[in-house]
Design an enzyme around this catalytic site. Structure first.
Site, short mmCIF file in Angstrom:
data_model
loop_
_atom_site.label_atom_id
_atom_site.label_comp_id
_atom_site.label_asym_id
_atom_site.label_seq_id
_atom_site.Cartn_x
_atom_site.Cartn_y
_atom_site.Cartn_z
N LYS A 11 36.40 27.09 58.01
CA LYS A 11 36.30 25.80 58.71
C LYS A 11 36.78 25.91 60.16
O LYS A 11 36.08 25.50 61.08
CB LYS A 11 37.19 24.72 58.04
CG LYS A 11 36.83 24.37 56.64
CD LYS A 11 37.70 23.25 56.11
CE LYS A 11 39.17 23.60 56.05
NZ LYS A 11 39.54 24.55 55.02
N ARG A 86 40.63 14.93 53.00
CA ARG A 86 40.81 15.85 51.87
C ARG A 86 41.11 15.10 50.58
O ARG A 86 41.17 15.71 49.52
CB ARG A 86 42.02 16.75 52.14
CG ARG A 86 41.74 18.01 52.91
CD ARG A 86 43.10 18.63 53.29
NE ARG A 86 43.07 20.05 53.31
CZ ARG A 86 42.94 20.79 54.41
NH1 ARG A 86 42.76 20.21 55.58
NH2 ARG A 86 42.98 22.10 54.34
N ARG A 125 44.31 37.48 56.41
CA ARG A 125 44.90 36.75 57.54
C ARG A 125 46.43 36.80 57.48
O ARG A 125 47.10 36.84 58.51
CB ARG A 125 44.42 35.30 57.53
CG ARG A 125 44.92 34.53 58.75
CD ARG A 125 44.31 33.17 58.88
NE ARG A 125 44.71 32.29 57.80
CZ ARG A 125 44.25 31.06 57.64
NH1 ARG A 125 43.36 30.58 58.48
NH2 ARG A 125 44.66 30.31 56.65
N ARG A 131 50.73 33.55 58.71
CA ARG A 131 50.89 32.10 58.58
C ARG A 131 51.76 31.79 57.36
O ARG A 131 51.61 32.43 56.32
CB ARG A 131 49.50 31.46 58.42
CG ARG A 131 49.31 30.28 59.36
CD ARG A 131 47.91 29.77 59.31
NE ARG A 131 47.66 28.89 58.18
CZ ARG A 131 46.57 28.14 58.05
NH1 ARG A 131 45.65 28.18 58.97
NH2 ARG A 131 46.40 27.37 57.00
N ARG A 142 46.77 25.94 46.98
CA ARG A 142 45.88 25.22 47.91
C ARG A 142 44.46 25.17 47.37
O ARG A 142 43.78 24.13 47.46
CB ARG A 142 45.90 25.89 49.29
CG ARG A 142 47.17 25.55 50.09
CD ARG A 142 47.53 26.61 51.12
NE ARG A 142 46.53 26.85 52.11
CZ ARG A 142 46.41 28.01 52.78
NH1 ARG A 142 47.22 29.01 52.53
NH2 ARG A 142 45.46 28.15 53.69
P1 B4P Z 1 39.53 28.55 57.38
O1 B4P Z 1 38.73 27.81 56.38
O2 B4P Z 1 39.26 28.31 58.82
O3 B4P Z 1 40.97 28.32 56.97
P2 B4P Z 1 41.90 27.19 57.40
O4 B4P Z 1 41.43 26.47 58.62
O5 B4P Z 1 43.21 27.88 57.47
O6 B4P Z 1 41.83 26.20 56.17
P3 B4P Z 1 43.03 25.65 55.37
O7 B4P Z 1 42.40 24.63 54.52
O8 B4P Z 1 43.77 26.72 54.67
O9 B4P Z 1 44.06 25.20 56.47
P4 B4P Z 1 44.16 23.90 57.39
O10 B4P Z 1 44.60 24.39 58.71
O11 B4P Z 1 42.95 23.06 57.34
O12 B4P Z 1 39.46 30.15 57.14
C1 B4P Z 1 39.84 31.04 58.12
C2 B4P Z 1 39.97 32.49 57.58
O13 B4P Z 1 38.77 33.04 57.07
C3 B4P Z 1 40.35 33.33 58.78
O14 B4P Z 1 41.20 34.35 58.41
C4 B4P Z 1 38.98 33.87 59.27
O15 B4P Z 1 39.12 35.04 60.02
C5 B4P Z 1 38.28 34.11 57.94
N1 B4P Z 1 36.82 33.96 58.06
C6 B4P Z 1 36.15 32.91 58.60
N2 B4P Z 1 34.82 33.10 58.51
C7 B4P Z 1 34.63 34.29 57.89
C8 B4P Z 1 33.47 35.03 57.48
N3 B4P Z 1 32.21 34.58 57.69
N4 B4P Z 1 33.68 36.22 56.85
C9 B4P Z 1 34.92 36.69 56.63
N5 B4P Z 1 36.06 36.04 56.99
C10 B4P Z 1 35.91 34.84 57.61
O16 B4P Z 1 45.35 23.13 56.66
C11 B4P Z 1 46.65 23.70 56.54
C12 B4P Z 1 47.59 22.73 55.82
O17 B4P Z 1 47.75 21.53 56.63
C13 B4P Z 1 47.11 22.20 54.46
O18 B4P Z 1 47.39 23.11 53.40
C14 B4P Z 1 47.93 20.90 54.38
O19 B4P Z 1 49.26 21.13 54.02
C15 B4P Z 1 47.89 20.37 55.81
N6 B4P Z 1 46.74 19.47 56.02
C16 B4P Z 1 45.68 19.72 56.86
N7 B4P Z 1 44.80 18.69 56.80
C17 B4P Z 1 45.30 17.79 55.90
C18 B4P Z 1 44.83 16.54 55.38
N8 B4P Z 1 43.66 16.01 55.76
N9 B4P Z 1 45.60 15.90 54.47
C19 B4P Z 1 46.77 16.41 54.07
N10 B4P Z 1 47.27 17.60 54.50
C20 B4P Z 1 46.54 18.29 55.41
#
Ligand code: B4P
Length: 194
Positions: A11, A86, A125, A131, A142
């Site tokens: 994402k 979410r 990652r 992280r 998660r």
């Molecule tokens: P991403 O899917 O970008 O991971 P993310 O942003 O970290 O999603 P996540 O859901 O874990 O975290 P978020 O910050 O939203 O994946 C990236 C990884 O995959 C990288 O390492 C990248 O290099 C790799 N990658 C990408 N494309 C690829 C490909 N084609 N091939 C291979 N590798 C690839 O949320 C973090 C925390 O914040 C949550 O757990 C929660 O506690 C809080 N939070 C955020 N939004 C919230 C909400 N709406 N409500 C409540 N809590 C919330």
């Protein structure tokens, strides 16, 4: 637009690219929380304990933060929310914000990849970026929350006929191309036939 997907589906990676390509404002709840944790703000101090445990930050905190972002930024030419909503409660709240702003959602992009691939990416990652929420137990938690709560969010948008499910596996450029094509397909389908 929204981009929804399990942790590790790409994402964050794709939201940055799509928002640049389409000229819309990116709003990532995860990035905003992490910036606040880094700056040790009151919001960051509250959010940290949930993020580190892999839990959702409570809706009351997250919803207010998103309302502020959507009101503060000039989203006249569009926005891309990454990681929100979410929960079903967040869907209702977002509907209210958008009604107040006289805006509507055009497209919801769901990035799909299987759990094994997601765990592999996130453990990768963890090595590169360290992280606080990228360790195996928290990653599994998660993913579990995504299946329990966020899949219901996806189903609600599917019922509105604005959902596009996009394969998130393969190269990053390839996934970007699929997403751009999906946006244009959903938008084209909304043009009335005269
Ligand atoms: P991403 O899917 O970008 O991971 P993310 O942003 O970290 O999603 P996540 O859901 O874990 O975290 P978020 O910050 O939203 O994946 C990236 C990884 O995959 C990288 O390492 C990248 O290099 C790799 N990658 C990408 N494309 C690829 C490909 N084609 N091939 C291979 N590798 C690839 O949320 C973090 C925390 O914040 C949550 O757990 C929660 O506690 C809080 N939070 C955020 N939004 C919230 C909400 N709406 N409500 C409540 N809590 C919330």
């Amino acid at each position: 637009m929204l981009i929804i997907g399990p942790p590790g589906s790409g994402k964050g990676t794709q939201a940055e690219r799509i928002s640049q390509l389409l000229g819309v404002v990116p709003i990532s709840t995860g990035d905003i929380f992490r910036a606040n944790v880094k700056g040790a703000t009151p919001l960051g101090l509250e959010a940290k304990k949930y993020i580190d445990a892999g839990d959702f930050v409570p809706d009351r905190v997250t919803n207010n933060m998103v309302r502020e972002q959507l009101t503060e930024y000039d989203v006249e030419n569009g926005f891309l929310l990454d990681g929100y909503p979410r929960t079903s409660g967040q869907v209702d709240y977002l509907d209210n914000i958008l009604a107040d702003l006289d805006r509507k959602l055009d497209v919801v992009l769901q990035l799909a990849a299987d759990d094994q691939e997601l765990i592999r990416r996130l453990l990768g990652r963890a090595k590169d970026m360290g992280r606080s929420d990228d360790n195996e137990a928290v990653i599994r938690h998660r993913l579990g929350l995504y299946h329990e709560q966020t899949e219901a969010v996806v189903a609600r948008y599917e019922a509105r006929n604005i959902l596009a499910v996009v394969d998130g596996t393969g190269g990053v450029d390839e996934v970007t191309r699929r997403l751009v094509a999906a946006v244009s397909d959903v938008m084209a389908a909304t043009i009335p036939v005269s």
